[in-house]
Design a protein around this motif. Structure first.
Motif, PDB file in Angstrom:
ATOM      1  N   ILE A 193       0.810  -1.117   0.035  1.00 34.05           N
ATOM      2  CA  ILE A 193       0.015   0.051  -0.011  1.00 34.05           C
ATOM      3  C   ILE A 193       0.832   1.257   0.048  1.00 34.05           C
ATOM      4  CG2 ILE A 193      -1.655   1.274   1.382  1.00 34.05           C
ATOM      5  CD1 ILE A 193      -2.765  -1.287   2.353  1.00 34.05           C
ATOM      6  N   MET A 194       1.869   1.293   0.901  1.00 34.10           N
ATOM      7  CA  MET A 194       2.821   2.389   0.852  1.00 34.10           C
ATOM      8  C   MET A 194       3.634   2.646  -0.404  1.00 34.10           C
ATOM      9  SD  MET A 194       5.652   2.747   3.767  1.00 34.10           S
ATOM     10  CE  MET A 194       6.482   1.315   3.059  1.00 34.10           C
ATOM     11  N   ARG A 195       4.053   1.593  -1.052  1.00 40.14           N
ATOM     12  CA  ARG A 195       4.867   1.847  -2.255  1.00 40.14           C
ATOM     13  C   ARG A 195       4.065   1.901  -3.374  1.00 40.14           C
ATOM     14  NH1 ARG A 195      10.733  -0.794  -1.801  1.00 40.14           N
ATOM     15  NH2 ARG A 195      10.024  -1.409  -3.620  1.00 40.14           N
ATOM     16  N   ARG A 196       3.115   1.148  -3.776  1.00 41.75           N
ATOM     17  CA  ARG A 196       2.330   1.106  -4.769  1.00 41.75           C
ATOM     18  C   ARG A 196       2.811   0.486  -6.219  1.00 41.75           C
ATOM     19  NH1 ARG A 196      -0.808   6.569  -3.363  1.00 41.75           N
ATOM     20  NH2 ARG A 196      -2.056   5.828  -1.811  1.00 41.75           N
ATOM     21  N   THR A 197       3.739  -0.399  -5.796  1.00 39.53           N
ATOM     22  CA  THR A 197       4.358  -1.124  -7.087  1.00 39.53           C
ATOM     23  C   THR A 197       3.941  -2.388  -7.418  1.00 39.53           C
ATOM     24  OG1 THR A 197       6.328  -1.866  -5.675  1.00 39.53           O
ATOM     25  CG2 THR A 197       6.474   0.178  -6.523  1.00 39.53           C
ATOM     26  N   GLY A 198       3.980  -2.803  -8.615  1.00 36.45           N
ATOM     27  CA  GLY A 198       3.204  -4.174  -8.734  1.00 36.45           C
ATOM     28  C   GLY A 198       4.338  -5.231  -8.004  1.00 36.45           C
ATOM     29  N   ARG A 199       5.485  -5.080  -8.102  1.00 34.56           N
ATOM     30  CA  ARG A 199       6.404  -5.963  -7.376  1.00 34.56           C
ATOM     31  C   ARG A 199       5.856  -6.283  -6.298  1.00 34.56           C
ATOM     32  NH1 ARG A 199      12.607  -4.838  -6.036  1.00 34.56           N
ATOM     33  NH2 ARG A 199      11.410  -3.489  -4.524  1.00 34.56           N
ATOM     34  N   ASP A 200       5.612  -5.114  -5.255  1.00 32.85           N
ATOM     35  CA  ASP A 200       5.348  -5.390  -3.576  1.00 32.85           C
ATOM     36  C   ASP A 200       3.931  -6.035  -3.845  1.00 32.85           C
ATOM     37  OD1 ASP A 200       7.842  -4.082  -2.787  1.00 32.85           O
ATOM     38  OD2 ASP A 200       6.866  -2.170  -3.200  1.00 32.85           O
ATOM     39  N   TRP A 201       2.982  -5.757  -4.739  1.00 39.36           N
ATOM     40  CA  TRP A 201       1.773  -6.390  -4.711  1.00 39.36           C
ATOM     41  C   TRP A 201       1.973  -7.832  -5.023  1.00 39.36           C
ATOM     42  CZ3 TRP A 201      -2.362  -4.990  -2.057  1.00 39.36           C
ATOM     43  CH2 TRP A 201      -2.600  -3.571  -1.908  1.00 39.36           C
ATOM     44  N   ALA A 202       2.661  -8.093  -5.770  1.00 38.29           N
ATOM     45  CA  ALA A 202       3.044  -9.482  -6.268  1.00 38.29           C
ATOM     46  C   ALA A 202       3.599 -10.315  -4.918  1.00 38.29           C
ATOM     47  CB  ALA A 202       3.983  -9.716  -7.268  1.00 38.29           C
ATOM     48  N   LEU A 203       4.556  -9.528  -4.312  1.00 36.83           N
ATOM     49  CA  LEU A 203       5.235 -10.345  -3.135  1.00 36.83           C
ATOM     50  C   LEU A 203       4.185 -10.538  -2.050  1.00 36.83           C
ATOM     51  CD1 LEU A 203       7.872 -11.153  -2.035  1.00 36.83           C
ATOM     52  CD2 LEU A 203       8.233  -8.594  -1.069  1.00 36.83           C
ATOM     53  N   PHE A 204       3.503  -9.497  -1.872  1.00 36.93           N
ATOM     54  CA  PHE A 204       2.211  -9.688  -0.829  1.00 36.93           C
ATOM     55  C   PHE A 204       1.545 -10.696  -1.174  1.00 36.93           C
ATOM     56  CE2 PHE A 204      -2.527  -8.893  -0.245  1.00 36.93           C
ATOM     57  CZ  PHE A 204      -2.347  -8.991   1.165  1.00 36.93           C
ATOM     58  N   TRP A 205       1.047 -10.831  -2.461  1.00 35.50           N
ATOM     59  CA  TRP A 205       0.100 -12.243  -2.535  1.00 35.50           C
ATOM     60  C   TRP A 205       0.904 -13.567  -2.624  1.00 35.50           C
ATOM     61  CZ3 TRP A 205      -4.772 -11.841  -2.168  1.00 35.50           C
ATOM     62  CH2 TRP A 205      -5.280 -10.723  -2.295  1.00 35.50           C
ATOM     63  N   ALA A 206       2.032 -13.652  -3.182  1.00 35.36           N
ATOM     64  CA  ALA A 206       3.000 -14.608  -2.903  1.00 35.36           C
ATOM     65  C   ALA A 206       3.397 -14.990  -1.386  1.00 35.36           C
ATOM     66  CB  ALA A 206       4.283 -14.422  -3.518  1.00 35.36           C
ATOM     67  N   GLN A 207       3.481 -14.130  -0.749  1.00 34.06           N
ATOM     68  CA  GLN A 207       3.607 -14.366   0.626  1.00 34.06           C
ATOM     69  C   GLN A 207       2.205 -14.687   1.401  1.00 34.06           C
ATOM     70  OE1 GLN A 207       2.702 -12.184   3.787  1.00 34.06           O
ATOM     71  NE2 GLN A 207       3.829 -13.697   4.907  1.00 34.06           N
ATOM     72  N   LEU A 208       1.224 -14.196   1.071  1.00 32.93           N
ATOM     73  CA  LEU A 208       0.021 -14.621   1.623  1.00 32.93           C
ATOM     74  C   LEU A 208      -0.130 -16.089   1.157  1.00 32.93           C
ATOM     75  CD1 LEU A 208      -2.478 -13.725   3.226  1.00 32.93           C
ATOM     76  CD2 LEU A 208      -3.415 -12.956   1.368  1.00 32.93           C
ATOM     77  N   VAL A 209       0.049 -16.762  -0.092  1.00 38.59           N
ATOM     78  CA  VAL A 209      -0.451 -17.990  -0.217  1.00 38.59           C
ATOM     79  C   VAL A 209       0.653 -19.080   0.481  1.00 38.59           C
ATOM     80  CG1 VAL A 209      -0.234 -19.481  -2.264  1.00 38.59           C
ATOM     81  CG2 VAL A 209      -1.445 -17.421  -2.516  1.00 38.59           C
ATOM     82  N   LEU A 210       1.882 -18.526   0.750  1.00 43.66           N
ATOM     83  CA  LEU A 210       2.864 -19.228   1.250  1.00 43.66           C
ATOM     84  C   LEU A 210       2.555 -19.480   2.710  1.00 43.66           C
ATOM     85  CD1 LEU A 210       5.578 -20.959   1.261  1.00 43.66           C
ATOM     86  CD2 LEU A 210       6.716 -18.618   1.624  1.00 43.66           C
ATOM     87  N   ASN A 211       1.800 -18.362   3.428  1.00 42.87           N
ATOM     88  CA  ASN A 211       1.806 -18.162   4.822  1.00 42.87           C
ATOM     89  C   ASN A 211       0.687 -19.095   4.836  1.00 42.87           C
ATOM     90  OD1 ASN A 211       1.050 -17.537   7.371  1.00 42.87           O
ATOM     91  ND2 ASN A 211       1.651 -15.458   7.030  1.00 42.87           N
ATOM     92  N   VAL A 212      -0.477 -19.327   4.097  1.00 43.97           N
ATOM     93  CA  VAL A 212      -1.840 -19.969   4.302  1.00 43.97           C
ATOM     94  C   VAL A 212      -1.126 -21.642   3.997  1.00 43.97           C
ATOM     95  CG1 VAL A 212      -3.824 -20.928   3.157  1.00 43.97           C
ATOM     96  CG2 VAL A 212      -3.537 -18.476   3.500  1.00 43.97           C
TER      97      VAL A 212
END
Length: 167
Positions: free
Chosen positions: A24-43
């Motif tokens: 949300i802070m940086r608003r880059t596509g890479r950060d959003w992809a990292l968020f979703w990848a991290q969320l899937v790995l967390n689950v």
């Protein structure tokens, strides 16, 4: 700082919150992809922690990956957050130089009784060349025509008031 404590106290279960803040802070596509990848790995790491997988290698592997993910997210969050808040602000594009009016007054409009001397056709050959002024990138934008009109009307009003005082 609070988010890093939250991630560590939850043993990595809330690591997605830190990556969401970065996205949300940086608003880059890479950060959003990292968020979703991290969320899937967390689950994916939480599923083997269920009771039915107790005392299996999947339970141990899930917990190890979750703890490694926790450390990685905390380090990444601290680095990105520090760089984001201590990075110099980008300079605005410098506007084209606009001739100023001097102390906020618009140029005087010559009336019918006022004569304006014409510029000399021959410049002074002995004059020293003036150095160019540096453009200030933080200068304000030029005033709008409406502001110029209001200034002119205020100047006319002050002239009328001065004439009334002189009478």
């Amino acid at each position: 700082m609070l988010l890093t404590v939250l991630v560590v106290v939850s043993l990595g279960l809330l690591a997605w919150v830190a990556t969401l803040r970065i996205a949300i802070m940086r608003r880059t596509g890479r950060d959003w992809a990292l968020f979703w990848a991290q969320l899937v790995l967390n689950v994916a790491c939480v599923i083997p922690l269920e009771q039915r997988f107790a005392d299996t290698w999947m339970n141990t592997a899930g917990m190890i990956v979750l703890l490694v993910q926790m450390v990685a997210v905390v380090c990444y969050y601290l680095i990105v957050d520090t760089r984001h808040h201590h990075a110099p602000a980008p300079l605005p594009a410098a506007p084209a130089p606009v001739p100023g009016y001097g102390y906020g007054y618009p140029p005087a409009h010559p009336g019918p009784a006022t004569t304006v001397p014409s510029p000399s056709p021959h410049p002074n050959p002995y004059a020293q060349p003036q150095p160019q002024q540096a453009v200030n990138p933080y200068a304000q934008t030029p005033p709008s025509p409406r502001i110029d009109q209001v200034r002119a009307e205020l100047d006319e009003l002050s002239d009328l008031l001065r004439k009334e005082e002189d009478r």
